[in-house]
Write a protein that holds these residues in place. Structure first.
Motif, mmCIF file in Angstrom:
data_model
loop_
_atom_site.group_PDB
_atom_site.id
_atom_site.type_symbol
_atom_site.label_atom_id
_atom_site.label_comp_id
_atom_site.label_asym_id
_atom_site.label_seq_id
_atom_site.Cartn_x
_atom_site.Cartn_y
_atom_site.Cartn_z
ATOM 1 N N ARG A 79 53.444 41.106 -22.283
ATOM 2 C CA ARG A 79 52.583 40.886 -23.452
ATOM 3 C C ARG A 79 51.257 40.336 -22.963
ATOM 4 N N ASP A 80 50.185 40.963 -23.364
ATOM 5 C CA ASP A 80 48.863 40.533 -22.926
ATOM 6 C C ASP A 80 48.242 39.677 -24.014
ATOM 7 N N ILE A 81 48.189 38.367 -23.771
ATOM 8 C CA ILE A 81 47.653 37.436 -24.750
ATOM 9 C C ILE A 81 46.168 37.170 -24.534
ATOM 10 N N ARG A 82 45.618 37.725 -23.456
ATOM 11 C CA ARG A 82 44.221 37.425 -23.127
ATOM 12 C C ARG A 82 43.231 37.790 -24.232
ATOM 13 N N PRO A 83 43.359 38.945 -24.877
ATOM 14 C CA PRO A 83 42.387 39.254 -25.942
ATOM 15 C C PRO A 83 42.420 38.261 -27.094
ATOM 16 N N LEU A 84 43.530 37.564 -27.257
ATOM 17 C CA LEU A 84 43.653 36.628 -28.371
ATOM 18 C C LEU A 84 43.031 35.265 -28.074
ATOM 19 N N ILE A 85 42.883 34.912 -26.788
ATOM 20 C CA ILE A 85 42.448 33.557 -26.466
ATOM 21 C C ILE A 85 41.166 33.508 -25.659
ATOM 22 N N THR A 86 40.871 34.529 -24.878
ATOM 23 C CA THR A 86 39.697 34.483 -24.002
ATOM 24 C C THR A 86 38.415 34.392 -24.824
ATOM 25 N N GLY A 87 37.538 33.490 -24.413
ATOM 26 C CA GLY A 87 36.268 33.303 -25.089
ATOM 27 C C GLY A 87 36.321 32.359 -26.261
ATOM 28 N N ARG A 88 37.505 31.929 -26.649
ATOM 29 C CA ARG A 88 37.634 31.018 -27.782
ATOM 30 C C ARG A 88 37.621 29.573 -27.309
ATOM 31 N N SER A 89 37.223 28.704 -28.195
ATOM 32 C CA SER A 89 37.290 27.271 -27.919
ATOM 33 C C SER A 89 38.699 26.789 -28.247
ATOM 34 N N MET A 90 39.267 25.950 -27.371
ATOM 35 C CA MET A 90 40.663 25.540 -27.513
ATOM 36 C C MET A 90 40.776 24.027 -27.477
ATOM 37 N N LEU A 91 41.569 23.510 -28.383
ATOM 38 C CA LEU A 91 41.867 22.083 -28.422
ATOM 39 C C LEU A 91 43.375 21.927 -28.532
ATOM 40 N N LEU A 92 43.965 21.188 -27.605
ATOM 41 C CA LEU A 92 45.402 20.913 -27.605
ATOM 42 C C LEU A 92 45.604 19.471 -28.022
ATOM 43 N N VAL A 93 46.414 19.259 -29.046
ATOM 44 C CA VAL A 93 46.656 17.900 -29.535
ATOM 45 C C VAL A 93 48.160 17.646 -29.538
ATOM 46 N N MET B 282 50.101 20.972 -30.719
ATOM 47 C CA MET B 282 49.468 22.059 -31.463
ATOM 48 C C MET B 282 48.373 22.676 -30.600
ATOM 49 N N ILE B 283 48.300 23.986 -30.627
ATOM 50 C CA ILE B 283 47.235 24.725 -29.972
ATOM 51 C C ILE B 283 46.261 25.178 -31.057
ATOM 52 N N LEU B 284 45.025 24.683 -30.991
ATOM 53 C CA LEU B 284 44.005 25.013 -31.976
ATOM 54 C C LEU B 284 42.935 25.872 -31.300
ATOM 55 N N LEU B 285 42.593 26.978 -31.909
ATOM 56 C CA LEU B 285 41.613 27.907 -31.353
ATOM 57 C C LEU B 285 40.561 28.239 -32.401
ATOM 58 N N ARG B 286 39.319 28.303 -31.966
ATOM 59 C CA ARG B 286 38.226 28.735 -32.837
ATOM 60 C C ARG B 286 37.678 30.068 -32.334
ATOM 61 N N HIS B 287 37.239 30.895 -33.281
ATOM 62 C CA HIS B 287 36.636 32.171 -32.930
ATOM 63 C C HIS B 287 35.392 31.954 -32.061
ATOM 64 N N PRO B 288 35.055 32.915 -31.209
ATOM 65 C CA PRO B 288 33.888 32.746 -30.321
ATOM 66 C C PRO B 288 32.585 32.494 -31.069
ATOM 67 N N GLU B 289 32.431 33.060 -32.273
ATOM 68 C CA GLU B 289 31.169 32.873 -32.986
ATOM 69 C C GLU B 289 31.098 31.537 -33.717
ATOM 70 N N ARG B 290 32.180 30.818 -33.717
ATOM 71 C CA ARG B 290 32.193 29.510 -34.380
ATOM 72 C C ARG B 290 31.846 28.425 -33.359
ATOM 73 N N PRO B 291 31.203 27.335 -33.785
ATOM 74 C CA PRO B 291 30.875 26.267 -32.830
ATOM 75 C C PRO B 291 32.106 25.796 -32.075
ATOM 76 N N VAL B 292 31.939 25.505 -30.808
ATOM 77 C CA VAL B 292 33.056 25.068 -29.971
ATOM 78 C C VAL B 292 33.513 23.687 -30.407
ATOM 79 N N PHE B 293 34.735 23.366 -30.059
ATOM 80 C CA PHE B 293 35.226 22.013 -30.293
ATOM 81 C C PHE B 293 34.399 21.036 -29.454
ATOM 82 N N ASN B 294 34.069 19.892 -30.044
ATOM 83 C CA ASN B 294 33.318 18.876 -29.320
ATOM 84 C C ASN B 294 34.107 17.575 -29.282
ATOM 85 N N ASP B 295 33.484 16.528 -28.788
ATOM 86 C CA ASP B 295 34.180 15.250 -28.653
ATOM 87 C C ASP B 295 34.591 14.694 -30.006
ATOM 88 N N MET B 296 33.756 14.904 -31.029
ATOM 89 C CA MET B 296 34.135 14.421 -32.345
ATOM 90 C C MET B 296 35.345 15.186 -32.875
#
Length: 827
Positions: free
Chosen positions: A399-413, A425-439
């Protein structure tokens, strides 16, 4: 909101311009927000309006709106019309101009482009949107305006200006002091059909409070669910403040742009923090509405998508999912993690095949997932690189999961409680959405902390519930659906209280003479103590029933036992003995609700009139028994009061419903039980446990019973064997004759040896099995013995125990009965 070509066609516009629609682009531009009341006066003037029209708030509020927004000309169609703005002319078809809107003649949403004359003889080209406000408040109109000049030309950064050739729709983005916001939030789903009421409330609040809405540019656009929570960088904000401070220290006037930017930065920072707190508060209110683990997991996932993230995958330890405990210490590479939920905003099915819910897997030590679960701290990956995407994908075979996650911003909590990691939890944002930041990291950690506590509560409840159900199941007997002369069906429904364990029970005990003891009891109260008491009483009933005690005497003994166990619990009990040969029920009651007897002859039902008696545990109260004749096909229904009793209703109503539903025709015993449960359960409000025992009394035909009285003569053993052989041939059971002769010979020989004065009675009963009974007047029960090579006795019962399906012995009023059973061939 669809600003596409189909909407244009309805207004007489061409269906399209021949070019494919570009991808939606989300940008941020300053927006002026003006609210006009029913008198035509400005009641709200945002900081964006101050910048755009160069007029302070204090000078604008309370003045007539047409005076502040004088229209000097509509650009489309004039000599100075610019081809770059050609698309904007389409807005003219959506309603009247700005001037007529401000004059109060607007009753539906309108939009357009206008040139306004502002103070200092300056003309401003604006795009505007006007929305009428309907409701009890004084606000009548919401006007939004953006500087058209700022949207001209192409921009390399792909921002607002990059889509200037397309339609522009203001994205409306919680709480605000503006009274008309609530009404506008209700109206927006009509204006923007793709938006829900909850989304519109949040977006409207941001427009009114910040003046910085999200804009989306597309020929067929979707208004974003939430705006970017980002605020100006601290360094930039600090630099602007320092410049303003230096100007003040030097006695120089602070430039308007610095003052406005500083105020807006503070407003944005405050609003961003406030919205995050509101988001966490909202999530806290949406999760933990129940103690069901599966439901809680779903609530946690849905609470963060799409407002905080676009994809949320939840993983829990294997033991957490199973409701079991797990070893202390941090997880390791052998720990199995179950994917229990996956929420996303992608097209349906895109994730389902690659990462299906329910899959269990470990995580290698080199992955960020392992770092999150072992450290118990959030892990932020601004962008998933090709290399990291390949490393993660290597864990998924075929199973190739790369197209689903590559280029996205990821936050693991991590999901942890009491310093124990339950999952992550694995949280992912679309590439066109602002990346996860410290806040976002801080927000995610707080979110996970709250979610972890809720999940741990659900986990502990599930663990305790499983323990309680295991205890309950271990105490409830597994009754065969067919016993001598009767068919049995049972139901047990746990109460709705925490723990789901109570003191209700039922049982069916095999007795000598093809009889069956039927019992239903209810220990008053709930919880483990009641269940434990129930287990003790049920065991006692089984033991005393095996001694073949009469019903009233059994309840007397049970009451004495309860007194010895303590006076903390009371119990009701209904005990009945069914004799299929005699065709009667022998019943006694200890404070229990009466049973229902359904007659096969006419289909009628009735409550059996029994002396009620006192509950078990009261002590010193006599019990009485009655005998009730029954016919083959009759049904006996015994249940606990949880089925018929409901708060605020007379128990007679429930008993009447029980009689009516029990008499309802049914194809099987299970169907009959279900009919009763449905009829009584439809009233609602049940809080107590329910135990239901239904028995169809099939009886034994007279020609299926044979009986002989044998004199106290050793020669009678031979006559008994001959009589049994002949009777079995008459019944068509010749194949069982040899074994039956041998067993009967052993039992009769022992009875003749030990009997004193009364004749020995031999009886055969052909029911579901072949029952052989021998009665004598000796009260000493036989026992298996280990016979030595030279012993002359002690082998008879060994032969019986080996060849018989079952055997047993019990005392009677006049002596004892020894019996054995042989299996009959299926008919």
């Amino acid at each position: 909101m669809d600003h596409g070509t189909e909407r244009d066609t309805s207004h007489g516009r061409p269906a399209g311009r021949g070019a494919p629609p570009p991808d939606p682009v989300t940008g941020r531009v300053p927006l002026a927000v003006v609210v006009v009341d029913r008198d035509g006066l400005v009641s709200h003037w945002s900081s964006g309006a101050r910048r755009l029209f160069r007029l302070p708030r204090q000078e604008a509020v309370g003045r007539p709106a047409p005076d502040l927004l004088p229209v000097s000309g509509v650009l489309p169609g004039t000599a100075d019309d610019d081809a770059a703005y050609d698309t904007y002319a389409d807005y003219d078809g959506l309603g009247p101009g700005l001037e007529s809107s401000l004059d109060g003649r607007l009753s539906y949403p309108a939009a357009g482009r206008a040139r306004l004359t502002v103070p200092a003889a300056r003309r401003v080209d604006v795009l505007w949107w006007a929305y009428p406000l309907v409701g009890p408040g004084p606000e009548r109109l919401l006007v939004l305006a953006a500087d058209a000049e700022g949207l001209r030309g192409d921009r390399a950064d792909g921002g607002a200006g990059a889509a200037s050739a397309e339609r522009i729709a203001p994205g409306f983005a919680l709480h605000t002091d503006f009274p008309g916001a609530e009404e506008l939030a209700r109206r927006l789903p009509e204006i923007l059909p793709s938006m829900s009421v909850g989304e519109s409330a949040r977006i409207v609040a941001q427009v009114l409070e910040l003046g910085y809405p999200v804009l989306e540019f597309s020929q067929s656009d979707r208004v974003p669910v939430t705006p970017d929570w980002g605020v100006p960088r601290r360094a930039e904000r600090k630099a602007r403040r320092e410049r303003a401070a230096r100007a003040l220290a030097a006695g120089e006037p602070v430039p308007d742009d610095l003052r406005d930017e500083a105020e807006d930065a503070e407003d944005l920072e405050y609003a961003a923090v406030r919205e995050r707190l509101e988001f966490l508060n909202e999530v806290s209110g949406r999760i933990g509405t129940s103690l069901d683990l599966a439901r809680t997991i779903g609530e946690v996932s849905r609470a963060v998508v799409p407002r905080f993230t676009d994809v949320a995958g939840t993983y829990l330890r294997e033991q957490v999912v199973a409701g079991e405990g797990f070893p202390d210490g941090v997880p390791d590479t052998t720990t199995m993690w179950h994917r229990v939920a996956l929420e996303h905003t992608d097209e349906p099915g895109r994730w389902d095949d690659v990462v299906p819910v329910g899959e269990a897997m470990p995580f290698p030590a080199h992955t960020p997932f392992f770092q999150c679960m072992t450290s118990g701290e959030p892990v932020l990956v601004p962008r998933v690189t090709e290399e990291m995407g390949h490393a993660v994908a290597s864990q998924f075979e075929k199973r190739d999961i790369r197209p689903l996650i590559t280029g996205r911003s990821m936050l693991l909590v991590p999901l942890k409680a009491r310093q124990v990691v339950l999952g992550f939890m694995i949280l992912l944002r679309h590439p066109e959405r602002p990346v996860f930041n410290d806040m976002d990291r801080v927000t995610g950690a707080e979110l996970a902390s709250r979610a972890g506590l809720v999940l741990d509560n659900a986990r502990m409840y599930t663990y305790q519930e499983n323990a309680a159900e295991t205890l309950q199941d271990s105490m409830l007997p597994h009754i065969p659906d067919r016993m001598a002369g009767c068919d049995i069906a049972t139901r047990y429904l746990p109460g709705t209280l925490l723990g789901r364990v109570g003191g209700d029970w039922f049982d069916a005990v095999k007795l000598p003479g093809a009889r069956t003891a039927l019992v239903v009891g209810d220990v008053m109260g709930h919880g483990l103590n009641s269940a434990a008491m129930m287990g003790q009483l049920r065991t006692a009933v089984q033991t005393m029933a095996g001694l073949d005690l009469p019903p009233a005497q059994l309840l007397r003994k049970l009451d004495d036992l309860a007194q010895r166990l303590g006076d903390t619990h009371l119990a009701t009990c209904l005990y009945a003995v069914y004799d299929p040969v005699a065709g009667e029920l022998h019943l006694a009651n200890a404070g229990h609700i009466p049973p229902v007897l359904v007659r096969a002859a006419d289909g009628g039902s009735e409550l059996i009139d029994l002396p009620t008696g006192a509950p078990i545990g009261v002590g010193g109260v006599p019990f009485e028994s009655v005998r009730v004749p029954v016919e083959p096909g009759d049904r006996l229904v015994m249940c606990t009061d949880g089925l018929v009793e409901m708060r605020g209703e007379d128990i007679g109503v429930g008993l009447a419903t029980l009689c009516e539903s029990a008499a309802h025709p049914a194809a099987s015993m299970d169907d009959a039980c279900d009919t009763v449960i449905r009829a009584l359960g439809a009233r609602g409000g049940r809080k107590d446990d329910v135990a239901l025992l239904m028995t169809r009394l099939r009886g034994v035909e007279p020609d299926a019973v044979a009986e002989w009285r044998l004199a106290l003569d050793p020669a009678e053993a031979g006559r008994a064997r001959a009589a049994v052989r002949e009777q079995l041939h008459d019944w068509g059971l010749g194949k069982q004759a040899a074994v039956a002769e041998l067993l009967v010979g052993e039992l009769v020989t022992n009875a003749l040896r030990h009997s004193r004065t009364r004749p020995v009675v031999l009886r055969l009963v052909r029911a579901d099995t072949l029952l052989c009974e021998v009665d004598d007047d000796d009260h000493e029960l036989p026992a298996l013995k280990a016979a030595g090579p030279l012993d002359e006795a002690g082998r008879g019962l060994r032969v019986v125990s080996t060849l018989a399906r079952e055997w047993g012995a019990s005392r009677t009023r006049t002596g004892k009965t020894v019996w054995c059973e042989l299996t009959l061939p299926r008919r």
